[in-house]
Design a protein around this motif. Structure first.
Motif, PDB file in Angstrom:
ATOM      1  N   MET A 173       0.684   6.771 -16.946  1.00 50.60           N
ATOM      2  CA  MET A 173      -0.297   6.036 -16.162  1.00 50.60           C
ATOM      3  C   MET A 173       0.040   6.142 -14.682  1.00 50.60           C
ATOM      4  O   MET A 173       1.151   6.533 -14.308  1.00 50.60           O
ATOM      5  CB  MET A 173      -0.342   4.563 -16.596  1.00 50.60           C
ATOM      6  CG  MET A 173      -0.947   4.342 -17.970  1.00 50.60           C
ATOM      7  SD  MET A 173      -0.734   2.646 -18.575  1.00 50.60           S
ATOM      8  CE  MET A 173       0.955   2.726 -19.176  1.00 50.60           C
ATOM      9  N   ILE A 174      -0.910   5.769 -13.831  1.00 51.36           N
ATOM     10  CA  ILE A 174      -0.689   5.751 -12.394  1.00 51.36           C
ATOM     11  C   ILE A 174       0.348   4.678 -12.060  1.00 51.36           C
ATOM     12  O   ILE A 174       0.492   3.678 -12.797  1.00 51.36           O
ATOM     13  CB  ILE A 174      -2.027   5.500 -11.646  1.00 51.36           C
ATOM     14  CG1 ILE A 174      -1.959   5.975 -10.200  1.00 51.36           C
ATOM     15  CG2 ILE A 174      -2.437   4.049 -11.746  1.00 51.36           C
ATOM     16  CD1 ILE A 174      -1.979   7.474 -10.044  1.00 51.36           C
ATOM     17  N   ASP A 175       1.066   4.860 -10.962  1.00 49.70           N
ATOM     18  CA  ASP A 175       2.217   4.008 -10.620  1.00 49.70           C
ATOM     19  C   ASP A 175       1.914   2.511 -10.701  1.00 49.70           C
ATOM     20  O   ASP A 175       2.702   1.728 -11.227  1.00 49.70           O
ATOM     21  CB  ASP A 175       2.701   4.335  -9.201  1.00 49.70           C
ATOM     22  CG  ASP A 175       3.044   5.801  -9.021  1.00 49.70           C
ATOM     23  OD1 ASP A 175       2.156   6.642  -9.255  1.00 49.70           O
ATOM     24  OD2 ASP A 175       4.171   6.102  -8.615  1.00 49.70           O
ATOM     25  N   GLY A 176       0.775   2.118 -10.135  1.00 45.19           N
ATOM     26  CA  GLY A 176       0.464   0.698 -10.065  1.00 45.19           C
ATOM     27  C   GLY A 176       0.360   0.020 -11.403  1.00 45.19           C
ATOM     28  O   GLY A 176       0.562  -1.196 -11.506  1.00 45.19           O
ATOM     29  N   ALA A 177       0.060   0.772 -12.457  1.00 47.10           N
ATOM     30  CA  ALA A 177      -0.043   0.174 -13.790  1.00 47.10           C
ATOM     31  C   ALA A 177       1.277  -0.446 -14.208  1.00 47.10           C
ATOM     32  O   ALA A 177       1.316  -1.554 -14.774  1.00 47.10           O
ATOM     33  CB  ALA A 177      -0.487   1.229 -14.797  1.00 47.10           C
ATOM     34  N   TYR A 178       2.368   0.250 -13.941  1.00 48.85           N
ATOM     35  CA  TYR A 178       3.689  -0.234 -14.330  1.00 48.85           C
ATOM     36  C   TYR A 178       4.111  -1.421 -13.466  1.00 48.85           C
ATOM     37  O   TYR A 178       4.642  -2.421 -13.967  1.00 48.85           O
ATOM     38  CB  TYR A 178       4.712   0.898 -14.203  1.00 48.85           C
ATOM     39  CG  TYR A 178       4.382   2.110 -15.037  1.00 48.85           C
ATOM     40  CD1 TYR A 178       4.754   2.190 -16.375  1.00 48.85           C
ATOM     41  CD2 TYR A 178       3.677   3.185 -14.485  1.00 48.85           C
ATOM     42  CE1 TYR A 178       4.449   3.305 -17.148  1.00 48.85           C
ATOM     43  CE2 TYR A 178       3.367   4.300 -15.256  1.00 48.85           C
ATOM     44  CZ  TYR A 178       3.750   4.354 -16.581  1.00 48.85           C
ATOM     45  OH  TYR A 178       3.438   5.452 -17.336  1.00 48.85           O
TER      46      TYR A 178
ATOM     47  N   MET B  39       0.780  -1.237   0.000  1.00 48.84           N
ATOM     48  CA  MET B  39       0.000   0.000   0.000  1.00 48.84           C
ATOM     49  C   MET B  39       0.809   1.283   0.000  1.00 48.84           C
ATOM     50  O   MET B  39       0.475   2.263   0.659  1.00 48.84           O
ATOM     51  CB  MET B  39      -1.032  -0.021   1.124  1.00 48.84           C
ATOM     52  CG  MET B  39      -2.105  -1.067   0.887  1.00 48.84           C
ATOM     53  SD  MET B  39      -3.371  -1.184   2.161  1.00 48.84           S
ATOM     54  CE  MET B  39      -2.478  -1.887   3.533  1.00 48.84           C
ATOM     55  N   GLY B  40       1.929   1.269  -0.766  1.00 46.20           N
ATOM     56  CA  GLY B  40       2.503   2.522  -1.209  1.00 46.20           C
ATOM     57  C   GLY B  40       1.658   3.013  -2.377  1.00 46.20           C
ATOM     58  O   GLY B  40       0.515   2.577  -2.565  1.00 46.20           O
ATOM     59  N   THR B  41       2.209   3.897  -3.208  1.00 44.43           N
ATOM     60  CA  THR B  41       1.411   4.339  -4.358  1.00 44.43           C
ATOM     61  C   THR B  41       1.267   3.221  -5.386  1.00 44.43           C
ATOM     62  O   THR B  41       0.207   3.066  -5.998  1.00 44.43           O
ATOM     63  CB  THR B  41       2.024   5.579  -5.020  1.00 44.43           C
ATOM     64  OG1 THR B  41       3.395   5.318  -5.313  1.00 44.43           O
ATOM     65  CG2 THR B  41       1.932   6.782  -4.112  1.00 44.43           C
TER      66      THR B  41
END
Length: 313
Positions: free
Chosen positions: A266-271, A57-59
């Motif tokens: 894109m938002i961080d989680g996408a990568y 649950m970081g970005t």
């Protein structure tokens, strides 16, 4: 990581130990509930890849989008699945409300977690006084725990070495920071003015930071290139700058090969979820709404590069 005071080879008494910190992505089912089977499978794999500590649950782990129920469910499974692995755990808490940050830390603390990742509230840039109030309130509420500050631009204020020096003089259990930049002046500032903290840096910055003293690796690509990640950390921590710089360039090539064909941001989680998917195509890449990640066609191009890179290694 339990709080440790030891003097390193540079003569600096560190607040916590050096290591590799790895992010854990959270898989969502079609109804946006936690896919527990996939989550436990991922944790089982990551716990064997060399990271000394894993965090949720970081970005990248979509910590910014957690309801209380979703936060508690993730923490429950994370703590249970990591028990007995020998890998340290860290829970990230992101919120605009300082009281909610304290409350959520308390939930994980009751389950035995003693390492937490926090970031400044992002609605408005905190002044010096407001920054000190935040760290004193949050870290002071749990003096038996240690805290890592996620130093990110979304908080509207990037802390430099002077800022950390101010905080460290008052907050004994702020022990580390997660740094996501390649700005050389900032890196020098952190390493020279707050050397007793462990500054966890991404692949692109770790090689440079290692030239100024002891720092740690935020190993965002350890799930796809675990052996190279371990070698990179070892080279930097031993002072082998030439080898560290050479491996850094390898990571740059891999990042370009995996992500370079997609021009949109894109938002961080996408990568990060794409990286997990490259090693396990059953892992769901979906993000919590409204954010969108890589399309199937884009992911297929990344997978083709990744398989070629393994074949040529």
């Amino acid at each position: 990581m339990t709080q440790t005071l030891s003097t390193n080879k540079h003569g600096v008494t560190m607040r916590t130990k050096q290591g590799m910190l790895g992010a854990v992505d959270i898989p969502w089912s079609e109804d946006l509930t936690l896919d527990e089977v996939s989550f436990r499978t991922l944790l089982g794999r990551l716990s064997t890849m060399g990271a000394h500590q894993l965090y949720v649950m970081g970005t990248a782990g979509e910590g910014y989008a957690m309801t209380d129920d979703r936060f508690k469910r993730v923490v429950d499974v994370f703590v249970d699945a990591m028990r007995g692995t020998g890998v340290d755990t860290q829970v990230g808490v992101i919120s605009l409300a300082t009281e909610e940050v304290i409350d959520r830390i308390g939930y994980a603390h009751d389950l035995g977690v003693r390492s937490f990742q926090i970031s400044l509230p992002s609605w408005g840039a905190a002044t010096d006084a407001e920054m000190m109030t935040f760290f004193n309130m949050v870290c002071g509420a749990y003096p038996d725990s240690e805290f890592l500050h996620y130093n990110l631009v979304r908080a509207k204020r990037i802390l430099d070495g002077d800022d950390y020096r101010m905080i460290l003089d008052e907050v004994p259990n702020l022990v580390a920071a997660k740094q996501n930049t390649s700005d050389m002046s900032l890196i020098r500032s952190w390493m020279q003015k707050a050397p007793e903290m462990q500054h966890f840096m991404l692949q692109a910055a770790y090689a440079y930071g290692s030239q100024f003293g002891e720092c740690s690796l935020l190993c965002s690509m350890h799930c796809v290139y675990p052996e190279l990640t371990r070698e990179y950390f070892a080279a930097g921590s031993s002072g082998d700058i030439a080898r560290t710089l050479k491996i850094a360039e390898q990571f740059n090539r891999h990042r370009e090969g995996i992500f370079g064909h997609v021009n949109r941001t894109m938002i961080d989680g996408a990568y990060d979820k794409l990286l997990v998917w490259l090693t396990d195509q059953s892992f769901p890449r979906r993000l919590l709404p409204p954010y969108e990640g890589f399309t199937d066609a884009e992911a297929a191009v990344s997978l083709e590069y990744y398989r070629r890179s393994l074949a040529s290694a």
